[in-house]
Design a protein around this motif. Structure first.
Motif, mmCIF file in Angstrom:
data_model
loop_
_atom_site.group_PDB
_atom_site.id
_atom_site.type_symbol
_atom_site.label_atom_id
_atom_site.label_comp_id
_atom_site.label_asym_id
_atom_site.label_seq_id
_atom_site.Cartn_x
_atom_site.Cartn_y
_atom_site.Cartn_z
ATOM 1 N N UNK A 292 3.945 3.892 9.167
ATOM 2 C CA UNK A 292 3.159 3.058 10.089
ATOM 3 C C UNK A 292 1.837 2.821 9.214
ATOM 4 N N UNK A 293 1.607 1.658 8.882
ATOM 5 C CA UNK A 293 0.469 0.521 8.532
ATOM 6 C C UNK A 293 -0.071 -0.679 9.353
ATOM 7 N N UNK A 294 -1.346 -1.170 9.586
ATOM 8 C CA UNK A 294 -2.089 -2.038 10.371
ATOM 9 C C UNK A 294 -1.956 -3.357 9.287
ATOM 10 N N UNK A 295 -1.641 -4.176 10.056
ATOM 11 C CA UNK A 295 -1.162 -5.901 9.878
ATOM 12 C C UNK A 295 -2.410 -6.497 9.857
ATOM 13 N N UNK A 296 -3.747 -7.125 9.481
ATOM 14 C CA UNK A 296 -4.097 -8.397 9.870
ATOM 15 C C UNK A 296 -3.943 -9.652 8.923
ATOM 16 N N UNK A 297 -4.366 -10.261 10.130
ATOM 17 C CA UNK A 297 -4.691 -12.050 10.047
ATOM 18 C C UNK A 297 -5.683 -12.260 9.916
ATOM 19 N N UNK A 298 -6.330 -13.197 9.576
ATOM 20 C CA UNK A 298 -7.172 -14.255 9.953
ATOM 21 C C UNK A 298 -7.260 -14.782 10.603
ATOM 22 N N UNK A 299 -8.560 -15.666 11.298
ATOM 23 C CA UNK A 299 -7.775 -16.484 13.031
ATOM 24 C C UNK A 299 -7.310 -17.801 11.962
ATOM 25 N N UNK A 300 -7.515 -18.036 10.689
ATOM 26 C CA UNK A 300 -7.420 -19.698 10.595
ATOM 27 C C UNK A 300 -6.133 -19.582 10.416
ATOM 28 N N UNK A 301 -5.194 -18.471 9.871
ATOM 29 C CA UNK A 301 -3.882 -18.041 9.976
ATOM 30 C C UNK A 301 -4.108 -18.345 8.199
ATOM 31 N N UNK A 302 -4.667 -18.288 7.503
ATOM 32 C CA UNK A 302 -4.315 -18.657 5.912
ATOM 33 C C UNK A 302 -4.060 -17.441 5.016
ATOM 34 N N UNK A 303 -4.986 -16.225 5.799
ATOM 35 C CA UNK A 303 -4.285 -15.262 4.855
ATOM 36 C C UNK A 303 -4.444 -14.247 6.087
ATOM 37 N N UNK A 304 -3.695 -12.750 5.294
ATOM 38 C CA UNK A 304 -2.926 -11.440 6.000
ATOM 39 C C UNK A 304 -3.213 -10.430 5.034
ATOM 40 N N UNK A 305 -3.298 -9.388 5.587
ATOM 41 C CA UNK A 305 -3.450 -8.183 5.034
ATOM 42 C C UNK A 305 -2.247 -6.790 5.623
ATOM 43 N N UNK A 306 -1.972 -6.134 4.525
ATOM 44 C CA UNK A 306 -1.383 -5.063 5.167
ATOM 45 C C UNK A 306 -2.106 -3.306 4.290
ATOM 46 N N UNK A 307 -1.981 -2.785 5.520
ATOM 47 C CA UNK A 307 -2.706 -1.092 5.042
ATOM 48 C C UNK A 307 -2.087 0.079 5.416
ATOM 49 N N UNK A 308 -1.319 0.695 4.297
ATOM 50 C CA UNK A 308 -0.908 1.797 5.122
ATOM 51 C C UNK A 308 -0.987 2.940 4.185
ATOM 52 N N UNK A 309 -1.222 4.688 4.650
ATOM 53 C CA UNK A 309 -1.446 5.775 3.621
ATOM 54 C C UNK A 309 -0.200 6.038 3.283
ATOM 55 N N UNK A 310 0.583 6.342 2.395
ATOM 56 C CA UNK A 310 1.598 7.742 1.504
ATOM 57 C C UNK A 310 1.309 8.006 1.089
ATOM 58 N N UNK A 311 2.151 9.737 1.030
ATOM 59 C CA UNK A 311 1.610 10.601 -0.063
ATOM 60 C C UNK A 311 0.272 10.812 -0.667
ATOM 61 N N UNK A 312 -0.457 10.955 0.077
ATOM 62 C CA UNK A 312 -2.445 10.951 -0.203
ATOM 63 C C UNK A 312 -3.106 9.485 -0.827
ATOM 64 N N UNK A 313 -1.970 8.561 -0.686
ATOM 65 C CA UNK A 313 -2.624 7.244 -1.218
ATOM 66 C C UNK A 313 -2.967 6.014 -0.756
ATOM 67 N N UNK A 314 -4.126 5.764 -0.333
ATOM 68 C CA UNK A 314 -3.951 4.417 0.075
ATOM 69 C C UNK A 314 -3.531 2.825 -0.091
ATOM 70 N N UNK A 315 -2.577 2.134 0.619
ATOM 71 C CA UNK A 315 -2.357 0.834 -0.452
ATOM 72 C C UNK A 315 -2.966 -0.017 0.394
ATOM 73 N N UNK A 316 -2.479 -1.064 -0.241
ATOM 74 C CA UNK A 316 -3.708 -2.447 0.895
ATOM 75 C C UNK A 316 -2.784 -3.491 -0.088
ATOM 76 N N UNK A 317 -2.148 -4.468 0.442
ATOM 77 C CA UNK A 317 -1.058 -5.774 0.264
ATOM 78 C C UNK A 317 -2.258 -7.105 0.861
ATOM 79 N N UNK A 318 -3.084 -7.725 0.281
ATOM 80 C CA UNK A 318 -3.946 -9.134 1.103
ATOM 81 C C UNK A 318 -3.822 -10.648 0.179
ATOM 82 N N UNK A 319 -3.635 -11.866 0.682
ATOM 83 C CA UNK A 319 -3.668 -12.439 -0.148
ATOM 84 C C UNK A 319 -3.660 -13.300 1.191
#
Length: 334
Positions: A292-319
């Motif tokens: 399970x991760x967390x998706x984040x979208x900005x209010x303009x609809x021009x940016x997104x990110x997803x954050x999750x933790x797995x096997x002791x590491x926190x990962x993030x993809x954004x842009x």
């Protein structure tokens, strides 16, 4: 946190994004604007600043094993926070502006400050971070080759001070509740990182970066950022999570809504709160990489990110990508 507060407190301007984008594309075509050299580009500096702020906020204070051994504290140190999961905590600009900074409650002493630096390739990033660096197998069309940065492990010690808390509150004409004797003078030790960040540009990210208004948390970023790092671990010389939570949530400036959200976290010692600025972004739970991760979208609809933790590491993809694109990149990491 002052930089973050300033970013989040800026009023969102009214912008016709479709018209602005059309004008920009027309100018690029007419004037044959070429991409700026990205060796030390503004987007990279902006992205690094965002990265530093995020990690510094998550890893406010830290522990050094040798220091504990020499000081004789090793046998009395308690691990009070070691996150195993993430939870979104919606916050408002008012929450950030009203709450006192953590520095108002004591003194922060860095042992190893966060000092990110560039590395030439993924092999160097893996070697110097000590982690297996994942790479995406699915990239949006037009994304270029990655550039890598490494954040070494950061460490510091935070010492609570009743006197400093009283002085800080008086300067803001506030009356805080008395700091309990077992908290006054107690120490927190936190380790954050290491972390690796990969920056992917598309040749257009440099345009307008220096004029970013802060209206979006994704302003000035490269087209895509992929980050991974070890989550912060907090240790204490005696004070517990429940004691700290009770005291800090009773402070003036903490809204009842925010306090209720923090208290609702079932296991605060193993849950990493991810603050979501509700006046700038929305969030929801998503499935990513089998967890399970967390998706984040900005209010303009021009940016997104997803954050999750797995096997002791926190990962993030954004842009500056759509939800579908950012999730596709995240699920393709291998």
């Amino acid at each position: 946190m002052s930089d973050i507060e300033e970013m989040l407190s800026v009023n969102e301007p009214k912008v016709d994004t479709e018209r602005a984008l059309a004008r920009l594309r027309a100018r690029v075509d007419a004037e044959r604007i070429a991409p700026v050299s990205r060796g030390a580009s503004a987007p990279r500096r902006v992205a690094v600043n965002i990265w530093i702020r995020g990690l510094a906020a998550a890893a406010t204070v830290a522990l050094v094993a040798t220091l504990l051994t020499v000081s004789g504290l090793a046998e009395t140190i308690l691990t009070i926070f070691e996150p195993k999961q993430l939870v979104a905590v919606p916050i408002t600009s008012t929450d950030l502006n009203s709450a006192a900074s953590f520095g108002a409650y004591g003194t922060l002493t860095w042992t190893e400050q966060p000092r990110p630096y560039d590395v030439p390739d993924i092999r160097t990033a893996a070697r110097e971070s000590g982690m297996t660096v994942l790479t995406p197998g699915n990239l949006p069309q037009g994304i270029g080759a990655p550039r890598y940065g490494v954040m070494p492990k950061t460490t510091a010690t935070f010492t609570f001070s009743a006197a400093k808390t009283t002085q800080a509150a008086a300067a803001q004409k506030r009356t805080p509740p008395p700091m309990p004797a077992n908290i006054d003078g107690s120490k927190l030790f936190i380790t954050g990182g290491p972390a690796v960040v990969a920056f992917y540009d598309d040749g257009a990210s440099t345009i307008g970066a220096s004029g970013a208004t802060g209206a979006s948390p994704f302003s000035g970023m490269p087209k895509l950022i992929v980050a991974q790092g070890r989550p912060p671990v907090v240790q204490s010389d005696g004070v517990t999570v429940d004691q700290l939570q009770s005291y800090l949530l009773a402070q003036p400036g903490i809204s009842p809504q925010l306090a209720a959200q923090i208290r609702a976290i079932k296991d605060p010692s193993s849950t990493l709160p991810v603050p979501i600025p509700v006046d700038m972004a929305t969030s929801k739970k998503v499935a990513v990489q089998g967890v399970e991760g967390i998706f984040v979208g900005d209010s303009t609809g021009l940016g997104s990110a997803v954050i999750w933790q797995k096997d002791g590491i926190v990962y993030g993809v954004a842009g500056t990508l759509t939800e579908q694109q950012v999730l596709a990149v995240a699920n393709s990491l291998h």
